[in-house]
Design an enzyme around this catalytic site. Structure first.
Site, PDB file in Angstrom:
ATOM      1  CE  LYS A  58      -3.790   1.895  12.645  1.00 22.46           C
ATOM      2  NZ  LYS A  58      -4.398   1.353  11.609  1.00 22.46           N
ATOM      3  CB  VAL A  72      -0.937   0.074   1.010  1.00 19.21           C
ATOM      4  CG1 VAL A  72      -2.016  -0.990   0.935  1.00 19.21           C
ATOM      5  CG2 VAL A  72      -0.136   0.191   2.763  1.00 19.21           C
ATOM      6  CE1 TYR A 128      -1.116   0.216  14.660  1.00 25.64           C
ATOM      7  CE2 TYR A 128      -1.956   1.413  16.992  1.00 25.64           C
ATOM      8  CZ  TYR A 128      -2.103   0.227  15.404  1.00 25.64           C
ATOM      9  OH  TYR A 128      -3.084  -0.232  15.519  1.00 25.64           O
TER      10      TYR A 128
HETATM   11  N1  LIG Z   1      -5.709  -6.099  16.274  1.00 24.29           N
HETATM   12  C1  LIG Z   1      -5.782  -5.136  16.922  1.00 24.29           C
HETATM   13  O1  LIG Z   1      -5.940  -5.273  18.366  1.00 24.29           O
HETATM   14  C2  LIG Z   1      -6.077  -3.747  16.211  1.00 24.29           C
HETATM   15  C3  LIG Z   1      -6.445  -2.742  17.139  1.00 24.29           C
HETATM   16  C4  LIG Z   1      -6.859  -1.386  16.654  1.00 24.29           C
HETATM   17  C5  LIG Z   1      -6.573  -1.381  15.454  1.00 24.29           C
HETATM   18  N2  LIG Z   1      -5.977  -2.291  14.447  1.00 24.29           N
HETATM   19  C6  LIG Z   1      -5.877  -1.913  13.100  1.00 24.29           C
HETATM   20  O2  LIG Z   1      -6.451  -2.834  12.312  1.00 24.29           O
HETATM   21  C7  LIG Z   1      -5.821  -3.083  10.871  1.00 24.29           C
HETATM   22  C8  LIG Z   1      -5.667  -4.555  10.795  1.00 24.29           C
HETATM   23  O3  LIG Z   1      -5.001  -5.097  11.862  1.00 24.29           O
HETATM   24  P1  LIG Z   1      -4.809  -6.675  12.253  1.00 24.29           P
HETATM   25  O4  LIG Z   1      -4.910  -6.905  13.792  1.00 24.29           O
HETATM   26  O5  LIG Z   1      -5.906  -7.559  11.413  1.00 24.29           O
HETATM   27  O6  LIG Z   1      -3.264  -7.054  11.796  1.00 24.29           O
HETATM   28  P2  LIG Z   1      -2.887  -8.059  10.836  1.00 24.29           P
HETATM   29  O7  LIG Z   1      -1.066  -7.914  11.099  1.00 24.29           O
HETATM   30  O8  LIG Z   1      -3.339  -9.643  11.139  1.00 24.29           O
HETATM   31  O9  LIG Z   1      -2.973  -7.782   9.390  1.00 24.29           O
HETATM   32  C9  LIG Z   1      -2.453  -6.655   8.896  1.00 24.29           C
HETATM   33  C10 LIG Z   1      -2.429  -6.897   7.426  1.00 24.29           C
HETATM   34  O10 LIG Z   1      -1.970  -5.790   6.700  1.00 24.29           O
HETATM   35  C11 LIG Z   1      -0.503  -6.244   5.922  1.00 24.29           C
HETATM   36  N3  LIG Z   1       0.166  -5.315   5.464  1.00 24.29           N
HETATM   37  C12 LIG Z   1       1.133  -4.700   6.190  1.00 24.29           C
HETATM   38  N4  LIG Z   1       1.947  -3.739   5.664  1.00 24.29           N
HETATM   39  C13 LIG Z   1       1.178  -3.668   4.377  1.00 24.29           C
HETATM   40  C14 LIG Z   1       1.522  -3.046   3.191  1.00 24.29           C
HETATM   41  N5  LIG Z   1       2.728  -2.301   2.978  1.00 24.29           N
HETATM   42  N6  LIG Z   1       0.660  -3.211   1.938  1.00 24.29           N
HETATM   43  C15 LIG Z   1      -0.207  -4.157   2.028  1.00 24.29           C
HETATM   44  N7  LIG Z   1      -0.184  -4.861   3.240  1.00 24.29           N
HETATM   45  C16 LIG Z   1       0.298  -4.622   4.153  1.00 24.29           C
HETATM   46  C17 LIG Z   1      -0.060  -7.413   6.462  1.00 24.29           C
HETATM   47  O11 LIG Z   1       0.695  -8.396   5.558  1.00 24.29           O
HETATM   48  C18 LIG Z   1      -1.377  -8.218   7.337  1.00 24.29           C
HETATM   49  O12 LIG Z   1      -2.006  -9.058   6.375  1.00 24.29           O
HETATM   50  C19 LIG Z   1      -4.446  -2.236  11.158  1.00 24.29           C
HETATM   51  O13 LIG Z   1      -4.467  -1.106  10.421  1.00 24.29           O
HETATM   52  C20 LIG Z   1      -4.325  -2.168  12.574  1.00 24.29           C
HETATM   53  O14 LIG Z   1      -3.676  -1.172  12.981  1.00 24.29           O
HETATM   54  C21 LIG Z   1      -5.827  -3.340  15.086  1.00 24.29           C
END
Ligand SMILES: NC(=O)c1ccc[n+]([C@@H]2O[C@H](COP(=O)([O-])OP(=O)(O)OC[C@H]3O[C@@H](n4cnc5c(N)ncnc54)[C@H](O)[C@@H]3O)[C@@H](O)[C@H]2O)c1
Length: 250
Positions: free
Chosen positions: A154, A59, A150
């Site tokens: 966000k 991305v 981070y």
């Molecule tokens: N899990 C949590 O507790 C949580 C809480 C708040 C926010 N979030 C946000 O939710 C979103 C998803 O998180 P998640 O927990 O599913 O994480 P995850 O690590 O399971 O999934 C994130 C995905 O993003 C992909 N990714 C990373 N960099 C990339 C890039 N440059 N290009 C394309 N893909 C890329 C990774 O390969 C991975 O498959 C994120 O933005 C995260 O910050 C997660």
């Protein structure tokens, strides 16, 4: 077919970060509701529903993002929804964080989100419809120590959503953020080894961490026509984490 989420049947939805965690759960909810889902990620997964397509994407690359969107358009004829779930986190404060870590987090979480939105926005404006959902975080609402890049990324995503809602709203295009609390995904695996983990979980008013499908369902709602008058908002899906600071005095 998921009878609770109507109006998603046949919608074409692009999900960045769709190969893992919340993005993957979203893909599963949308596929169950009859949507045509394209998951774009750095890495492939075996867990995608058969009806979902996988495409490789970084991305943070503008050219790769634009090429992918052009290809989806050529093959599906339209893009009705975009979910920006690609993201990463790096631990560190002003002193311990490297400039490279700061740049990497902002490049993916903030610039990457903007690039994905920019690639689809004009298409949506021309059709006078579309729904975009970005993944922010409770760490974009509240401060959190040792997570500087981070939290900053966000918080900026939440403000970007408000700004873009003003630009896109007159064209019939909606954009909203979702702010998850602690969700069980590969990103948070291992956090339970921290001595602070149980206290963190308890700050969620439901006294548990969330499951990825609980966020995926909320995203599906925002993509569907059931949320047709909702734009520019940030919806916490956090078990009440951001609603109260729990101080057990009595
Ligand atoms: N899990 C949590 O507790 C949580 C809480 C708040 C926010 N979030 C946000 O939710 C979103 C998803 O998180 P998640 O927990 O599913 O994480 P995850 O690590 O399971 O999934 C994130 C995905 O993003 C992909 N990714 C990373 N960099 C990339 C890039 N440059 N290009 C394309 N893909 C890329 C990774 O390969 C991975 O498959 C994120 O933005 C995260 O910050 C997660």
């Amino acid at each position: 077919m998921n009878p609770l989420i109507s109006g998603l049947n046949d919608k074409v939805v692009l999900i960045t970060g769709g190969a893992s965690g919340i993005g993957l759960a979203c893909a599963q909810a949308l596929a169950a509701s009859g949507a045509q889902v394209v998951c774009a990620d750095l890495q492939q997964t075996q867990d995608l529903p058969q009806s979902c397509e996988f495409r490789k994407l970084d991305v943070s690359s503008e050219s790769m993002t634009n090429e992918l969107v052009a290809d989806v358009l050529a093959r599906h004829g339209r893009i009705d929804g975009l979910v920006t779930s690609a993201g990463l986190s790096r631990v560190g404060d002003l002193e311990s964080m490297t400039l490279q870590e700061w740049d990497q987090v902002l490049q993916v979480n903030l610039t990457g989100t903007m690039l994905s939105i920019r690639a689809v926005a004009n298409l949506m404006k021309q059709r006078k419809q579309g729904s975009i959902v970005t993944l922010a975080s409770i760490n974009g609402i509240l401060g959190n120590p040792s997570n500087l890049a981070y939290c900053t990324s966000k918080g900026a995503v939440i403000q970007m959503v408000r700004s873009l809602a003003a630009d896109l709203g007159p064209h019939g295009v909606r954009i909203n953020a979702i702010s998850p609390g602690l969700i069980h995904t590969p990103m948070t695996a291992g956090l339970d080894q921290s001595p602070a983990y149980n206290g963190f979980v308890k700050q969620h008013l439901l006294h548990r961490a969330g499951q990825a499908h609980e966020v995926g369902n909320a995203i599906a709602f925002l993509l569907s026509d059931m949320s047709s008058f909702i734009t520019g908002t940030n919806i916490p899906v956090d078990g009440g984490f951001s609603a109260a600071k729990v101080i057990e005095m009595y």
